[in-house]
Structures are given as structure tokens and as C-alpha cells.
Design an enzyme around this catalytic site. Structure first.
Site, PDB file in Angstrom:
ATOM      1  N   ARG A 235     -59.264   6.409  23.587  1.00  0.00           N
ATOM      2  CA  ARG A 235     -58.089   7.173  23.188  1.00  0.00           C
ATOM      3  C   ARG A 235     -56.845   6.518  23.767  1.00  0.00           C
ATOM      4  O   ARG A 235     -56.896   5.959  24.873  1.00  0.00           O
ATOM      5  CB  ARG A 235     -58.134   8.587  23.779  1.00  0.00           C
ATOM      6  CG  ARG A 235     -58.826   9.618  22.940  1.00  0.00           C
ATOM      7  CD  ARG A 235     -58.077   9.948  21.654  1.00  0.00           C
ATOM      8  NE  ARG A 235     -58.789  10.928  20.866  1.00  0.00           N
ATOM      9  CZ  ARG A 235     -59.796  10.675  20.036  1.00  0.00           C
ATOM     10  NH1 ARG A 235     -60.212   9.437  19.849  1.00  0.00           N
ATOM     11  NH2 ARG A 235     -60.379  11.641  19.355  1.00  0.00           N
ATOM     12  N   GLU A 264     -49.822   7.049  19.081  1.00  0.00           N
ATOM     13  CA  GLU A 264     -50.144   6.579  17.732  1.00  0.00           C
ATOM     14  C   GLU A 264     -49.857   7.678  16.694  1.00  0.00           C
ATOM     15  O   GLU A 264     -49.950   8.856  17.029  1.00  0.00           O
ATOM     16  CB  GLU A 264     -51.614   6.112  17.650  1.00  0.00           C
ATOM     17  CG  GLU A 264     -52.617   7.230  17.852  1.00  0.00           C
ATOM     18  CD  GLU A 264     -54.058   6.742  17.859  1.00  0.00           C
ATOM     19  OE1 GLU A 264     -54.391   5.834  18.634  1.00  0.00           O
ATOM     20  OE2 GLU A 264     -54.848   7.299  17.080  1.00  0.00           O
ATOM     21  N   HIS A 282     -56.979   2.730  14.654  1.00  0.00           N
ATOM     22  CA  HIS A 282     -57.909   3.839  14.951  1.00  0.00           C
ATOM     23  C   HIS A 282     -58.990   3.959  13.866  1.00  0.00           C
ATOM     24  O   HIS A 282     -59.116   4.999  13.209  1.00  0.00           O
ATOM     25  CB  HIS A 282     -57.138   5.163  15.103  1.00  0.00           C
ATOM     26  CG  HIS A 282     -57.886   6.189  15.912  1.00  0.00           C
ATOM     27  ND1 HIS A 282     -57.264   7.088  16.753  1.00  0.00           N
ATOM     28  CD2 HIS A 282     -59.215   6.451  16.004  1.00  0.00           C
ATOM     29  CE1 HIS A 282     -58.179   7.868  17.315  1.00  0.00           C
ATOM     30  NE2 HIS A 282     -59.373   7.496  16.875  1.00  0.00           N
TER      31      HIS A 282
HETATM   32  C1  GLV Z   1     -62.315   9.349  16.860  1.00  0.00           C
HETATM   33  O1  GLV Z   1     -61.462   8.847  17.504  1.00  0.00           O
HETATM   34  C2  GLV Z   1     -63.130  10.415  17.321  1.00  0.00           C
HETATM   35  O2  GLV Z   1     -62.874  10.985  18.401  1.00  0.00           O
HETATM   36  O3  GLV Z   1     -64.086  10.749  16.627  1.00  0.00           O
END
Ligand code: GLV
Length: 329
Positions: A235, A264, A282
């Protein structure tokens, strides 16, 4: 019929599934702003989100709301203290994304170590005139030391792949994993500092919490080898992106691979100016099969938490199961 909000565009066939049970208000457009989200969720019994911030104000605006199902394994967008205070259930989508996300961690780590994006940009820019012995020298993965910070399900899937590269695996986690898992992964526990000093390739796979904010900042980057890479598939906020951009510019580490960013989809502009970082938007879980599995699991959670479908009342992935059956407050 109960009413649900689907806050993001998702696969239309998943919307059709939800329509078998609910009146569905689907936002198939831009991300909802805070005011619009509160307005649209106000009369709903449940919601399906993907990273949308849900805190006390949203829950207070929606007195009938009983469940929010996040289409992600990470749920740092949920204020779980507020969920618990309001007796609202949160759910997430673990496990179905482990392997795709681990694959992608390797893709980013290898791209960073072997300078794939950097050399491709150079080639596309028409700069390739001759082969040279020292063109884009990177660092090896085979036989090197992999440092995994966060040894949960995805961390373990990532570490499992290291066997094929004859890597030495060290890991850091809140607590040690079971001895049989350490043995299976051939992984040994290290303090964060020790791991940062010893690893050739560091991968971050830990959840984002207040205590994990800036787990990697200037001080941690200073411990790493000059030849090391850092990959973040966890993250934004776990890495101090400004400090990382600086370390990359000064070649205090060799390279980085980043799929997630502070703030982001905006990102620290300094990251765009350093060549030795691979940047992706991401997408670690983004394969067709995995995103479909996540969307369907998010729908399963919503359907069953609202007392419908074959698992009525037993959602597969409750984050705060203690609130199940309690009256909304
Ligand atoms: C993606 O970032 C998730 O947490 O599934």
C-alpha cells in the site's frame, strides 16, 4: 427489496447477480466524491466498495447500512473503529488474489533488478546504437537474498517462488510464522533492520496501518545495500515516497518497483524524474481471472451478509465478525 450501492464500475455480470437479490444503485462512472458517496449511500442496506473511504460520517449518513463489502484484500479505507461502534460489518476479498499478486511482485522485482523498464524507454527513444559490455548492468536474483516484509498469505506465495531462483529467504513480520511454514519456505526470521542490511531484494507485502506508516523511510533506506532493490506491492504510505525518490536519485539503492503510492492515483512527482524505478498503476491483482474472482467474492460477501443467497447470514470474509447479528447503532 433491500437496496445496495455499488460504488465503482465492476463487471456487469456481477451487477446482474446482485440484481437477483437487491435494488442496485450502480456508479458506473467516476470515483464518487465524499458528498456524493454520502448522498448515494444514505438509503442503502449494503454497499460494495473498492478502496472508497468509509468512516464515521458515511456510516452516520446511512442509518440502515449493515455491511460494506470491499473488493480488495486490504481494507485500510475502512475505519474499523467506526464500523464496530456502528455495528456495521466490513468484508474483504482475501486469498483469491494471492498468486496473481505474488506473480506481479516478482515481475516488478525482476524488472527493477534487471532494469527492464528503464532500458525499454531508452530503446524506444531511439538511443540504441551499439551493444556495450556495461549497458544497463543490473543485479542478479538467482542465488541472492530475498527479504520479505510482511509474511502473510501473499508474502508466503511470493517467498514460495524463490526456491526456483535458489534464493536465501529472510522475512520480517509482526510475529514469526509457524515453524513448518518457515521450513517449507526455507525462510528465516530477521529484525527489520537486519533484513534491510542483508537482503539483495526487499519486497513489501504488509497491510497498511497507522503503525506501518513509513515502515520504509530515509533511515531504513540508508541501511540497504547500494545494489539492493525495493518493491512495494502493499500500500502507499508504507514507504516514504519522497525519501525513496531521493535515495534512488542519489543511487543509495539500485532500483525500485512500485505498484502503490502515497496519495494515488496522484504520485510524488519526484518519482517520475528518476529513471531507476518501475512504476505501475496498482495492478498487482489485475488478471482477468483474479479480478473476476475478487468481484464475485465481494458480491458473495454482500449477498450473504444481507441474509440472501445460499450462505445467507454467513459471509465468507467478515473482518469484524463480532457485529454479526447485532442491531445497527
Ligand atoms: C489491492 O490492493 C487489494 O488490497 O486487494
Amino acid at each position: 427489496m433491500q437496496k445496495v450501492l455499488v460504488a465503482r464500475p465492476i463487471f456487469p455480470d456481477v451487477i446482474e447477480r446482485l440484481k437477483q437479490y437487491f435494488e442496485v444503485d450502480w456508479n458506473d462512472g467516476d470515483v464518487l466524491g465524499a458528498d456524493e458517496l454520502q448522498r448515494r449511500i444514505a438509503d442503502k442496506d449494503g454497499a460494495l466498495t473498492a478502496g472508497d473511504p468509509i468512516g464515521a460520517a458515511v456510516l452516520a449518513a446511512a442509518p440502515r447500512l449493515r455491511v460494506v463489502s470491499n473488493m480488495a484484500v486490504g481494507y485500510n479505507n475502512f475505519d474499523m473503529a467506526a464500523f464496530n461502534a456502528a455495528n456495521v460489518l466490513g468484508t474483504n476479498t482475501p486469498d483469491v488474489l494471492n498468486e496473481s499478486t505474488a506473480d506481479f511482485g516478482w515481475a516488478l522485482m525482476m524488472a527493477a533488478a534487471r532494469r527492464i523498464a528503464e532500458s525499454e524507454h531508452w530503446l524506444r527513444a531511439g538511443k540504441w546504437e551499439k551493444w556495450s559490455y556495461d549497458g544497463f548492468l543490473g543485479s542478479d536474483l538467482f542465488g541472492s537474498t530475498l527479504g520479505v516484509i510482511g509474511m502473510g498469505r501473499i508474502g508466503q506465495a511470493l517467498a514460495r517462488r524463490a526456491r526456483g531462483f535458489s534464493m536465501n529467504v529472510i522475512y520480517h513480520n509482526r510475529s514469526r510464522v509457524a515453524p513448518q511454514i518457515e521450513a517449507e519456505l526455507n525462510a528465516s526470521y530477521a529484525s527489520k533492520e537486519d533484513l534491510l542490511r542483508r537482503a539483495d531484494h526487499v519486497v513489501l507485502v504488509l497491510p497498511y496501518t497507522a503503525e506501518n506508516h513509513h515502515t520504509i523511510g530515509a533511515a531504513e533506506l540508508a541501511l540497504m545495500k547500494l545494489t539492493a532493490t525495493l518493491t512495494n506491492i502493499a500500500r502507499g504510505g508504507i514507504v516514504d515516497d519522497a525519501a525513496l525518490a531521493e535515495a534512488l536519485r542519489e543511487k543509495r539503492i539500485a532500483a525500485a518497483g512500485l505498484d502503490v503510492f502515497e496519495g494515488e492515483p496522484k504520485l510524488n512527482p519526484a518519482l517520475l524524474t528518476v529513471p531507476n524505478v518501475v512504476l505501475t498503476p496498482h495492478i498487482a491483482s489485475a488478471t482477468e481471472a483474479t479480478r473476476r474472482a475478487m468481484a464475485n467474492l465481494a458480491a458473495d460477501n454482500l449477498i450473504s451478509a444481507l441474509g440472501e443467497g445460499p450462505r445467507a447470514g454467513c459471509p465468507p470474509n467478515p473482518i469484524n465478525p463480532d457485529v454479526i447479528g447485532k442491531a445497527r447503532s
